[in-house]
Design an enzyme around this catalytic site. Structure first.
Site, mmCIF file in Angstrom:
data_model
loop_
_atom_site.group_PDB
_atom_site.id
_atom_site.type_symbol
_atom_site.label_atom_id
_atom_site.label_comp_id
_atom_site.label_asym_id
_atom_site.label_seq_id
_atom_site.Cartn_x
_atom_site.Cartn_y
_atom_site.Cartn_z
ATOM 1 C CB THR A 1 7.126 -11.350 -11.938
ATOM 2 O OG1 THR A 1 6.857 -12.421 -12.855
ATOM 3 C CG2 THR A 1 7.976 -10.299 -12.611
ATOM 4 C CG ASP A 2 3.072 -14.247 -7.499
ATOM 5 O OD1 ASP A 2 3.000 -15.372 -8.030
ATOM 6 O OD2 ASP A 2 2.562 -13.993 -6.388
ATOM 7 C CD1 TRP A 3 2.901 -19.067 -12.825
ATOM 8 C CD2 TRP A 3 4.470 -18.155 -11.542
ATOM 9 N NE1 TRP A 3 4.011 -19.891 -12.869
ATOM 10 C CE2 TRP A 3 4.990 -19.348 -12.096
ATOM 11 C CE3 TRP A 3 5.299 -17.412 -10.707
ATOM 12 C CZ2 TRP A 3 6.276 -19.819 -11.853
ATOM 13 C CZ3 TRP A 3 6.586 -17.866 -10.450
ATOM 14 C CH2 TRP A 3 7.063 -19.056 -11.023
#
Length: 826
Positions: free
Chosen positions: A753-755
């Site tokens: 995932t993105d952060w």
């Protein structure tokens, strides 16, 4: 074992010198000469230099794309190093004072706003506030001009943008300020030659070019990285010839872009972004609907001229091959040319764009009169359109006109390829379709001119075999060691593998080089498994340049605390460190030109070499995954992160990303993380907006670049985006992350995932693993608890959890990072 990951000396290393030289070459090959009325190359050694970016040159954008380099060369410094005399020091000194005062005021304001906030909340607040914007500076006066004693002026227009917010249709951003307009008008009138440099990580309004007389040259500098000033001096002087080509279409005015006023914040709706233009993005729109651009896609001037001659076109099975001779027809300057092949496809069942890029190649540096024959190949299968009704990729019967040229608008017909019947090239199943039909553009382009006697070739329909895909979840091969370890892990330990190690829990036993933005779990040390670190990009390895080295004698507790007192840790480290060498570790990274500028080189071989340079740094710094390259399409020029994406065109995007990945992954154990998958084409409310797009436009425009990168370079990782796609978060879409990415394209790596993509009003961590999202970053206790609970109640099948854990474990074991390495505190 080398375990400090960096250099123990502050002196410039051979790696730094080699990468700096390469960064300078890349910048000068990406600069685009837009206008030149005899002002360039420079004839005078005395230069009147003005503008925001003269000394305060913007090397790159803000956010994850930032880099902590040793030094960046400004435009002023580069000119002076090249032997030019800058004669407007009073003006530049005044601007420095204005800039410093404005920056201090901005810094004080944002510091007060985020004081006391947790780090992630502060980052979110800062993204809403936006980054520091360069002040215009004072107006140029007659004294500046009279004291300059020069006949040539250079004016540098600068803008800054970055992660978290989109640009604005207002003076000082898209438009010029009144002071800038007045300054440009005065300078253009006062000097014999006036050159304007656009130091912007994207486009700006150029309507003032039609209003102000006397501007003789216009250069798109973009953001040139740490060697930008030197590289610009190389081309302004004529030592090297401009050879960059635009990676985007420049409109005459912003309103010429389709549905321009509906973009992002402009229509007041940040919850839904309807991609009503469909496939008609960039030149596909301008060429199909016959809208005149200011500068077409692929355009760029040179100090010399070239002639293209089509030598042959032939077809083997479905592969088309064109041989094109390029001759430097100038008499003074050597130079490089970019040959571009476009294809105009028949519109029948499916309406097609007027033309689309199918191949490109760049010549060597050709001396006056020198010739080179380039061979450009493409598979006609790649020109298929996606039929939503058939759920298949379709080549329709008819005539395919091959066009060759040096921009999207400067082309000539090269051949006609005739296909006698429809061909299905791949049978898919519907994925990521919109929940509600999107009213969009449709057009049937006019017939492309077919000159008398043009070569006509027949495409054999039997040369194509329709791909049939197996949509069952792909298995993950396990080595004997991986199987042994996975069999030995408890459920809680398996869950720990698919949740990141949360950088707030720091200790020297944790491999987290100072400045790395993420890492894998810490919970498997009892099994002899360490963790690996990730660093941001894509303008370079985003890592802190100097850190305290932690001695091996520092005591490590059995349980890593959630929080650690770094003041005490650092003081303990200092007392144990030797007094001289070994006390500090230095990691000076290369600030490369931003991706938009790299795309304008149109040179995959150069980007592969840059990838190798990045890989050397990742290896030296102990970083396993580089969170780059960025691959989102330039759907609209106001996107705040266009500087760190390549282009409006998916082929150019995909080829550049694939080349970079091949270079990075030539180094064993490390790799790229292509991002943001997908449709992260705006920054405002990127965590909540739904990108609503037809399945055809999604597959042909917004996924195609990722597909090319996966098929041609097999990156180690892919990062899912923050946004929703047709109502569902990308991190939770099985049809995106498994059906398309793995089953159709054959991706074998890890998806992360993105952060902070998961949480309230965001993606559900429990739905990530079943979707094929293997690693939640940066990871938190809440993520682990949600996945553990979902695993116990059967919401997450055990086979899915094992697959994701196996992918993460494979990455860790393949990285070569040791468990007992000495690590620096963050």
């Amino acid at each position: 074992m080398k375990n400090y990951y960096g250099s123990l000396t502050k002196s410039v290393s051979p790696r730094e010198s080699e990468n700096l030289k390469l960064a300078r070459q890349a910048a000068r090959e990406g600069f685009v000469l837009l206008e030149n009325n005899g002002a360039l190359p420079l004839q005078s050694r005395s230069i009147a230099l003005y503008g925001m970016g003269a000394r305060k040159t913007v090397k790159g954008g803000t956010g994850s794309g930032a880099v902590q380099e040793r030094h960046s060369v400004s435009i002023a410094e580069g000119l002076e190093k090249a032997g030019y005399t800058i004669t407007t020091k009073r003006y530049l000194d005044d601007y420095d004072q204005t800039y410093d005062a404005a920056y201090q005021a901005w810094h004080k304001d944002v510091s007060a706003r985020v004081a006391g906030m947790p780090i992630m909340q502060a980052m979110g607040e800062l993204s809403i506030l936006g980054g520091f914007q360069w002040p215009s500076g004072r107006r140029i006066d007659n004294q500046d001009i009279s004291e300059s004693n020069a006949d040539t002026a250079i004016y540098v227009l600068a803008r800054q943008a970055g992660e978290g917010s989109d640009r604005q249709l207002k003076p000082g951003d898209w438009y010029l300020t009144d002071d800038e307009k007045a300054n440009l008008a005065l300078v253009a009138k006062a000097y014999k030659h006036t050159i304007v440099i656009i130091n912007v990580g994207g486009q700006i309004d150029l309507s003032w070019m039609d209003e102000i007389d006397g501007i003789d040259a216009l250069v798109f500098f973009v953001q040139g990285g740490m060697a930008g000033g030197d590289a610009l001096a190389d081309v302004l002087s004529g030592q090297h010839t401009f050879c960059g080509k635009l990676a985007d279409t420049w409109a005459m005015r912003y309103e010429d872009i389709p549905f321009a006023m509906d973009y992002s914040h402009l229509n007041g709706d940040l919850e839904n972004e309807d991609y009503r233009e469909g496939i008609y993005v960039g030149y596909r729109y301008f060429d199909t609907f016959k809208i005149k651009p200011r500068y077409p896609f692929g355009f760029g001037l040179s100090y010399t001229t070239f002639d293209l001659a089509i030598q042959s076109v032939d077809v083997q099975q479905s592969v088309v091959s064109a041989k094109i001779e390029v001759r430097n027809t100038g008499s003074q300057y050597a130079g490089k040319e970019v040959v571009q092949l476009y294809l105009s496809c028949p519109s029948g069942e499916i309406a097609r764009e007027a033309k689309s890029l199918v191949a490109f190649a760049k010549t060597e540096d050709l001396a006056p009169g020198q010739r080179q024959t380039l061979t450009l190949n493409f598979d006609l299968q790649a020109a298929a359109a996606y039929s939503e009704s058939r759920q298949a990729w379709l080549l329709e019967a008819g005539s395919y006109v091959l066009l060759a040229g040096t921009s999207a608008r400067d082309v000539q017909s090269a051949a006609v390829l005739n296909l006698e019947r429809n061909v299905i090239t791949a049978q898919c199943r519907s994925s990521c379709a919109p929940q509600v039909a999107i009213d969009g553009l449709e057009a049937s382009p006019a017939e492309i001119d077919r000159p008398m006697g043009i070569l006509e070739l027949t495409i054999d329909p039997n040369a194509f075999t329709a791909m049939q895909y197996d949509y069952s979840d792909p298995s993950v091969p396990e080595s004997d060691e991986q199987k042994r370890l996975l069999d030995s892990f408890s459920l809680k330990e398996l869950v720990s593998l698919v949740v990141g190690g949360d950088l707030r829990a720091q200790h020297p036993a944790i491999h987290a080089p100072l400045g790395s933005c993420g890492r894998t779990s810490l919970d498997l040390r009892g099994h002899g498994i360490g963790n690996i670190a990730f660093c941001d990009g894509p303008a370079g390895v985003n890592i802190i340049e100097e850190a305290i080295r932690i001695p091996s004698g520092l005591e490590v507790p059995d349980k890593i605390p959630e929080k650690y007192n770094f003041g005490e840790l650092a003081e303990q480290a200092r007392k144990m460190s030797p007094p001289a060498d070994g006390k500090h570790v230095y990691r000076f990274a290369t600030a490369w030109p931003v991706e938009l500028l790299l795309a304008q080189t149109w040179d995959p071989d150069l980007l592969e070499e840059i990838g190798r340079g990045v890989g050397r740094e990742l290896t030296e710094f102990g970083v396993t995954l580089w969170l780059a390259p960025g691959m989102n399409i330039h759907r609209n020029p106001l996107c705040g992160r266009n500087f760190e994406y390549y282009s409006e065109d998916p082929l150019l995007t995909g080829r550049m990303a694939a080349a970079t990945t091949r270079g990075v992954q030539a180094h064993p154990g490390i790799g790229t993380t292509v991002k943001h998958f997908c449709c992260n084409n705006q920054e405002n409310n990127r965590n909540g907006v739904s990108s609503n797009v037809s399945e055809r436009a999604l597959r042909e425009i917004y996924l195609k670049g990722f597909e090319i990168a996966v098929r041609e370079s097999q990156p180690l990782a892919v990062m899912s985006s923050y946004n929703r796609l047709n109502g569902i978060y990308t991190a939770n879409r099985h049809d995106l992350l498994t059906d398309i990415l793995r089953c159709e394209w054959g991706f074998e790596g890890l998806v992360m995932t993105d952060w902070n993509s998961c949480g309230p009003k965001a993606a559900d961590p429990a739905d990530c693993v079943p979707a094929g999202n293997d690693l939640i970053m940066p990871g938190s206790t809440a993520d682990s608890e949600a996945i553990l609970a979902a695993s116990k109640d059967g919401q997450i099948p055990s086979a899915a959890l094992r697959r994701s854990a196996a992918r993460v474990l494979k990455l860790i074991l393949g990285s070569g990072i040791g468990l007992k390495d000495e690590i620096d505190p963050s």
